[in-house]
Scaffold this motif. Structure first.
Motif, PDB file in Angstrom:
ATOM      1  N   SER A 199      -0.035   4.080   0.892  1.00  0.00           N
ATOM      2  CA  SER A 199      -0.410   4.943   2.007  1.00  0.00           C
ATOM      3  C   SER A 199       0.163   4.440   3.333  1.00  0.00           C
ATOM      4  O   SER A 199       0.785   5.198   4.064  1.00  0.00           O
ATOM      5  CB  SER A 199      -1.933   5.029   2.077  1.00  0.00           C
ATOM      6  OG  SER A 199      -2.323   5.880   3.115  1.00  0.00           O
ATOM      7  N   CYS A 200      -0.032   3.141   3.640  1.00  0.00           N
ATOM      8  CA  CYS A 200       0.418   2.634   4.953  1.00  0.00           C
ATOM      9  C   CYS A 200       1.576   1.643   4.850  1.00  0.00           C
ATOM     10  O   CYS A 200       2.171   1.303   5.876  1.00  0.00           O
ATOM     11  CB  CYS A 200      -0.745   1.987   5.700  1.00  0.00           C
ATOM     12  SG  CYS A 200      -1.186   0.355   5.059  1.00  0.00           S
TER      13      CYS A 200
ATOM     14  N   CYS B 279      -6.706   0.624   4.991  1.00  0.00           N
ATOM     15  CA  CYS B 279      -6.916   1.958   4.387  1.00  0.00           C
ATOM     16  C   CYS B 279      -8.162   2.001   3.511  1.00  0.00           C
ATOM     17  O   CYS B 279      -8.540   3.082   3.053  1.00  0.00           O
ATOM     18  CB  CYS B 279      -5.716   2.354   3.525  1.00  0.00           C
ATOM     19  SG  CYS B 279      -4.181   2.463   4.409  1.00  0.00           S
TER      20      CYS B 279
ATOM     21  N   CYS C 184      -5.951  -2.540  -0.083  1.00  0.00           N
ATOM     22  CA  CYS C 184      -5.445  -2.453   1.298  1.00  0.00           C
ATOM     23  C   CYS C 184      -6.653  -2.321   2.212  1.00  0.00           C
ATOM     24  O   CYS C 184      -7.360  -1.309   2.162  1.00  0.00           O
ATOM     25  CB  CYS C 184      -4.518  -1.260   1.490  1.00  0.00           C
ATOM     26  SG  CYS C 184      -4.027  -1.090   3.224  1.00  0.00           S
TER      27      CYS C 184
ATOM     28  N   CYS D 248       0.836  -1.202   0.000  1.00  0.00           N
ATOM     29  CA  CYS D 248       0.000   0.000   0.000  1.00  0.00           C
ATOM     30  C   CYS D 248       0.876   1.259   0.000  1.00  0.00           C
ATOM     31  O   CYS D 248       1.778   1.388   0.828  1.00  0.00           O
ATOM     32  CB  CYS D 248      -0.906  -0.035   1.231  1.00  0.00           C
ATOM     33  SG  CYS D 248      -1.877   1.463   1.424  1.00  0.00           S
TER      34      CYS D 248
HETATM   35 ZN   LIG Z   1      -2.839   0.893   3.456  1.00  0.00          ZN
END
Ligand SMILES: [Zn+2]
Ligand SMILES: NC(=O)C1=CN([C@@H]2O[C@H](COP(=O)(O)OP(=O)(O)OC[C@H]3O[C@@H](n4cnc5c(N)ncnc54)[C@H](O)[C@@H]3O)[C@@H](O)[C@H]2O)C=CC1
Ligand SMILES: [Mg+2]
Length: 276
Positions: A114-115, A133, A130, A112
């Protein structure tokens, strides 16, 4: 899309069908080509990173085995996508071009953005997911404008230092956020050769899987300015008369089509057909 090939999201849990294997060295090929019986391919000792069901070829399901590295398979070798584009039959090239884009995306979206956690493959759409998220990542497509600038019997063609020796082509460049297709075209032309254009006419589009461009092709008329070449990007740029053209790009490229189409119209010849 070709008549023999349609894309689809297929569940890798189903058995049978055909498969292609792709490594950083290209696609696996033998004397019969790049499409193998899937069960046979999966029995070879390939270092599989992931598997995606990508579509149907002549009605048969096709899967992609995206590999970590190129292994040895007796009687087979590895061949890059560009060579299939230049020499192979067009149906096979369409399958492999799509497989390459899915493979590139799958390889680059395992985690991911983002994370940073591992993402999972969704079975019913072409997306990596994900859960924490609730984020989906779809295959990346990069819109690129490509334009033939014309001035009566003359066309403006340029060389990038990356081109095959002697070959001149149309101007091209990637769209940036905030731009329309026309904005991008005008900016790229200014950046690369510093001329102005008018009467921008959309001609057609082509998927260009190197690695994920969507080419939008145009003709545009010269409106003013002297050619000033962009350092590093453009090695030479000049006007060519349609009767005296230099070596041109590969037959299947939209660059070539834009040139051939203009020349055909100018000389009253039958119009070419775009490979798309
Ligand atoms: Zn994520
Ligand atoms: N099918 C065809 O006939 C032709 C296709 N093309 C393709 O058009 C695309 C654009 O042509 P170029 O002149 O190379 O582009 P360009 O003039 O925008 O210059 C390339 C530069 O753009 C940046 N870039 C790379 N990937 C990007 C992306 N996804 N989004 C935004 N910027 C990016 C990098 O700084 C790279 O050095 C390329 O994929 C090229 O292969 C180019 C000519 C003919
Ligand atoms: Mg360019």
């Amino acid at each position: 899309m070709s008549a023999r090939w349609t894309t689809a999201v297929l569940d890798p849990q189903i058995t049978g069908g055909l498969a292609v294997a792709r490594s950083p060295e290209g696609f696996l090929v033998d004397a019969n080509g790049a499409l193998f019986p899937r069960d046979w391919l999966k029995r070879q000792e390939l270092d599989v990173l992931c598997e995606h069901g990508i579509g149907h070829f002549d009605g048969q399901p096709v899967f992609l085995l995206e590999l970590r590295g190129a292994g040895e398979v007796p009687g087979c070798h590895w061949q890059g996508l560009r060579r299939f584009m230049l020499e192979g039959d067009f149906d096979t090239y369409k399958v492999l071009g799509y497989a390459a884009q899915i493979g590139t995306w799958a390889r680059e979206h395992r985690f991911c953005g983002s994370c940073g956690q591992a993402m999972t493959q969704i079975r019913w759409e072409r997306a990596m997911y994900c859960q924490p998220c609730d984020l989906r990542s779809y295959p990346r497509i990069s819109p690129s404008m490509i334009v033939l600038i014309t001035r009566g019997d003359e066309v403006l063609l340029a060389r990038s230092p990356r081109f095959v020796t002697g070959v001149y082509s149309t101007l091209a460049g990637f769209a940036e956020p905030g731009e329309s297709a026309e904005d991008c075209l005008v900016r790229e032309v200014r950046e690369e050769v510093a001329v102005e254009v008018r009467n921008i006419q959309y001609v057609g589009s082509q998927c260009w899987p190197f690695p994920h461009s969507m080419m939008l092709g145009f003709h545009a008329e010269y409106a003013g300015g002297e050619i000033v070449m962009q350092a590093d990007e453009i090695e030479d740029a000049r006007w060519f008369n349609v009767h005296e053209l230099p070596p041109l790009p590969a037959g299947r490229s939209i660059a070539r089509y834009l040139i051939d189409l203009y020349v055909a119209r100018r000389l009253g010849l039958p119009e070419p057909v775009l490979s798309a």
